[in-house]
Scaffold this motif. Sequence first.
Motif, PDB file in Angstrom:
ATOM      1  N   LEU B 195       6.963  -9.269  -1.233  1.00 23.61           N
ATOM      2  CA  LEU B 195       6.124  -8.633  -2.264  1.00 23.61           C
ATOM      3  C   LEU B 195       6.142  -9.425  -3.564  1.00 23.61           C
ATOM      4  O   LEU B 195       5.120  -9.512  -4.255  1.00 23.61           O
ATOM      5  CB  LEU B 195       6.593  -7.200  -2.507  1.00 23.61           C
ATOM      6  CG  LEU B 195       6.121  -6.184  -1.475  1.00 23.61           C
ATOM      7  CD1 LEU B 195       6.717  -4.831  -1.762  1.00 23.61           C
ATOM      8  CD2 LEU B 195       4.612  -6.067  -1.451  1.00 23.61           C
ATOM      9  N   SER B 196       7.268 -10.046  -3.897  1.00 19.26           N
ATOM     10  CA  SER B 196       7.280 -10.844  -5.134  1.00 19.26           C
ATOM     11  C   SER B 196       6.423 -12.100  -4.966  1.00 19.26           C
ATOM     12  O   SER B 196       5.856 -12.587  -5.939  1.00 19.26           O
ATOM     13  CB  SER B 196       8.700 -11.159  -5.589  1.00 19.26           C
ATOM     14  OG  SER B 196       9.463 -11.576  -4.523  1.00 19.26           O
ATOM     15  N   ILE B 197       6.294 -12.607  -3.725  1.00 16.88           N
ATOM     16  CA  ILE B 197       5.399 -13.744  -3.472  1.00 16.88           C
ATOM     17  C   ILE B 197       3.949 -13.329  -3.723  1.00 16.88           C
ATOM     18  O   ILE B 197       3.167 -14.059  -4.326  1.00 16.88           O
ATOM     19  CB  ILE B 197       5.609 -14.261  -2.028  1.00 16.88           C
ATOM     20  CG1 ILE B 197       6.891 -15.086  -1.979  1.00 16.88           C
ATOM     21  CG2 ILE B 197       4.423 -15.075  -1.534  1.00 16.88           C
ATOM     22  CD1 ILE B 197       7.381 -15.429  -0.610  1.00 16.88           C
ATOM     23  N   GLN B 198       3.619 -12.112  -3.299  1.00 16.16           N
ATOM     24  CA  GLN B 198       2.260 -11.634  -3.579  1.00 16.16           C
ATOM     25  C   GLN B 198       2.039 -11.424  -5.078  1.00 16.16           C
ATOM     26  O   GLN B 198       0.974 -11.772  -5.614  1.00 16.16           O
ATOM     27  CB  GLN B 198       1.976 -10.324  -2.834  1.00 16.16           C
ATOM     28  CG  GLN B 198       0.566  -9.871  -3.068  1.00 16.16           C
ATOM     29  CD  GLN B 198       0.175  -8.585  -2.389  1.00 16.16           C
ATOM     30  OE1 GLN B 198      -0.855  -8.024  -2.710  1.00 16.16           O
ATOM     31  NE2 GLN B 198       0.943  -8.106  -1.434  1.00 16.16           N
ATOM     32  N   LEU B 199       3.048 -10.905  -5.761  1.00 17.64           N
ATOM     33  CA  LEU B 199       2.921 -10.682  -7.209  1.00 17.64           C
ATOM     34  C   LEU B 199       2.745 -12.011  -7.952  1.00 17.64           C
ATOM     35  O   LEU B 199       2.064 -12.069  -8.973  1.00 17.64           O
ATOM     36  CB  LEU B 199       4.151  -9.938  -7.744  1.00 17.64           C
ATOM     37  CG  LEU B 199       4.210  -8.442  -7.396  1.00 17.64           C
ATOM     38  CD1 LEU B 199       5.591  -7.895  -7.684  1.00 17.64           C
ATOM     39  CD2 LEU B 199       3.165  -7.664  -8.170  1.00 17.64           C
ATOM     40  N   ALA B 200       3.364 -13.084  -7.405  1.00 18.89           N
ATOM     41  CA  ALA B 200       3.213 -14.411  -8.020  1.00 18.89           C
ATOM     42  C   ALA B 200       1.946 -15.118  -7.530  1.00 18.89           C
ATOM     43  O   ALA B 200       1.690 -16.261  -7.923  1.00 18.89           O
ATOM     44  CB  ALA B 200       4.440 -15.255  -7.719  1.00 18.89           C
ATOM     45  N   ASP B 201       1.170 -14.462  -6.653  1.00 19.28           N
ATOM     46  CA  ASP B 201      -0.116 -14.971  -6.159  1.00 19.28           C
ATOM     47  C   ASP B 201       0.046 -16.316  -5.431  1.00 19.28           C
ATOM     48  O   ASP B 201      -0.709 -17.250  -5.641  1.00 19.28           O
ATOM     49  CB  ASP B 201      -1.115 -15.108  -7.321  1.00 19.28           C
ATOM     50  CG  ASP B 201      -2.548 -15.049  -6.809  1.00 19.28           C
ATOM     51  OD1 ASP B 201      -2.770 -14.434  -5.753  1.00 19.28           O
ATOM     52  OD2 ASP B 201      -3.443 -15.623  -7.459  1.00 19.28           O
ATOM     53  N   LEU B 202       1.059 -16.402  -4.556  1.00 20.94           N
ATOM     54  CA  LEU B 202       1.354 -17.675  -3.901  1.00 20.94           C
ATOM     55  C   LEU B 202       0.752 -17.796  -2.508  1.00 20.94           C
ATOM     56  O   LEU B 202       0.524 -18.905  -2.045  1.00 20.94           O
ATOM     57  CB  LEU B 202       2.880 -17.877  -3.828  1.00 20.94           C
ATOM     58  CG  LEU B 202       3.587 -17.965  -5.179  1.00 20.94           C
ATOM     59  CD1 LEU B 202       5.082 -17.958  -5.001  1.00 20.94           C
ATOM     60  CD2 LEU B 202       3.158 -19.215  -5.930  1.00 20.94           C
ATOM     61  N   GLY B 203       0.516 -16.698  -1.829  1.00 17.44           N
ATOM     62  CA  GLY B 203      -0.070 -16.795  -0.492  1.00 17.44           C
ATOM     63  C   GLY B 203       0.291 -15.622   0.396  1.00 17.44           C
ATOM     64  O   GLY B 203       0.760 -14.587  -0.060  1.00 17.44           O
ATOM     65  N   PHE B 204       0.084 -15.841   1.689  1.00 16.29           N
ATOM     66  CA  PHE B 204       0.259 -14.804   2.708  1.00 16.29           C
ATOM     67  C   PHE B 204       1.747 -14.656   3.047  1.00 16.29           C
ATOM     68  O   PHE B 204       2.441 -15.641   3.250  1.00 16.29           O
ATOM     69  CB  PHE B 204      -0.519 -15.248   3.949  1.00 16.29           C
ATOM     70  CG  PHE B 204      -0.566 -14.263   5.078  1.00 16.29           C
ATOM     71  CD1 PHE B 204      -1.631 -13.391   5.221  1.00 16.29           C
ATOM     72  CD2 PHE B 204       0.439 -14.237   6.037  1.00 16.29           C
ATOM     73  CE1 PHE B 204      -1.701 -12.499   6.288  1.00 16.29           C
ATOM     74  CE2 PHE B 204       0.385 -13.347   7.104  1.00 16.29           C
ATOM     75  CZ  PHE B 204      -0.686 -12.486   7.225  1.00 16.29           C
ATOM     76  N   SER B 205       2.225 -13.422   3.130  1.00 12.78           N
ATOM     77  CA  SER B 205       3.622 -13.199   3.525  1.00 12.78           C
ATOM     78  C   SER B 205       3.679 -12.116   4.585  1.00 12.78           C
ATOM     79  O   SER B 205       2.907 -11.156   4.561  1.00 12.78           O
ATOM     80  CB  SER B 205       4.460 -12.820   2.307  1.00 12.78           C
ATOM     81  OG  SER B 205       3.841 -11.792   1.574  1.00 12.78           O
TER      82      SER B 205
END
Lengths: 67, 246
Positions: B195-205
């Motif tokens: 979820l923090s990867i999504q919050l940082a707008d980095l890609g699909f997780s």
Amino acid sequence: MARVEINIELCKGCGLCIEACPKGCLKISSGFNRMGEHPAEWGSDEMCTGCGLCAVVCPDCAISIYK
Amino acid sequence: MEIIYERPESLKDVRTHYCAGCGHGVVHRILAEIVDELGIREKTVVIAPVGCAVLAYDYFNFDVCEAPHGRTPAVATGMKRVRPSNVIISYQGDGDLAAIGMAEIIHAANRGERITVVFVNNGLYGMTGGQMAPTTLIGQRTATTPMGRDFRECGQPIKVCELLSQFEGVVYAARCAITGPGNIIKGKKMLKKALSIQLADLGFSIVEFLSACPTHWKLTPREAVQYIEEKMVPCFPTGVIKDTIK
């Protein structure tokens, strides 16, 4: 000293908390909840350290812990 | 006395319809706890699948949309593109994601959509009566493989995380087993990172949870947890499978 409260209407008596408890403080109750299941029951309060492992494994989020 | 653990705010105070010992309850709870910890309840939208989790909107105390038959990543794509500031979580089971929705998940992963997929894998179709899913183990008996799954007839179990980790758009893929407290805590860390990867707008997780289905495995909840450890984990190895942001 810690205290564990189990919401017997949310508990379905799966017994996973009993497996997780390192001190053996939990058991299946002989009573029923409204759905006719035997919920978990917290027994020996002297042993309980409030580690919270029972709440971590509970699939029904029926456990609250006070310390 | 001070309260040290209570029901997360993001989970409604209602009884779920899941069977005793079902892994969905644990995944719901850790997702709700993470949403509370990250303080994103007002902007989170979960897309519920078809399957046992179809009624997830009754249990989560934030916005939930329902997309039947594996089209969850497609709806999540649209929602994320229209409202990029929202946190979009696609919550799927293995029949929904790996069978009827395989096309949607593969293309969403290949496009590197900024969504998080929560994949609950119990190795069969739970809601419809325990039929074989693409993730059913070799030799596992289900309603449609009464003699056990045979490779020549039905193929091998599909390892979704390994499959999706080939795409460049996939930033994070991890798998955890819902067995004991230790593994559940590990799974929560994985989901928080996704979820923090999504919050940082980095890609699909994507985070896959190996989850028990005591009813259709015809085991008690305790035996079902042992079944995950002894049979499912050797086939679906747990751990972080891809992490491009270390």
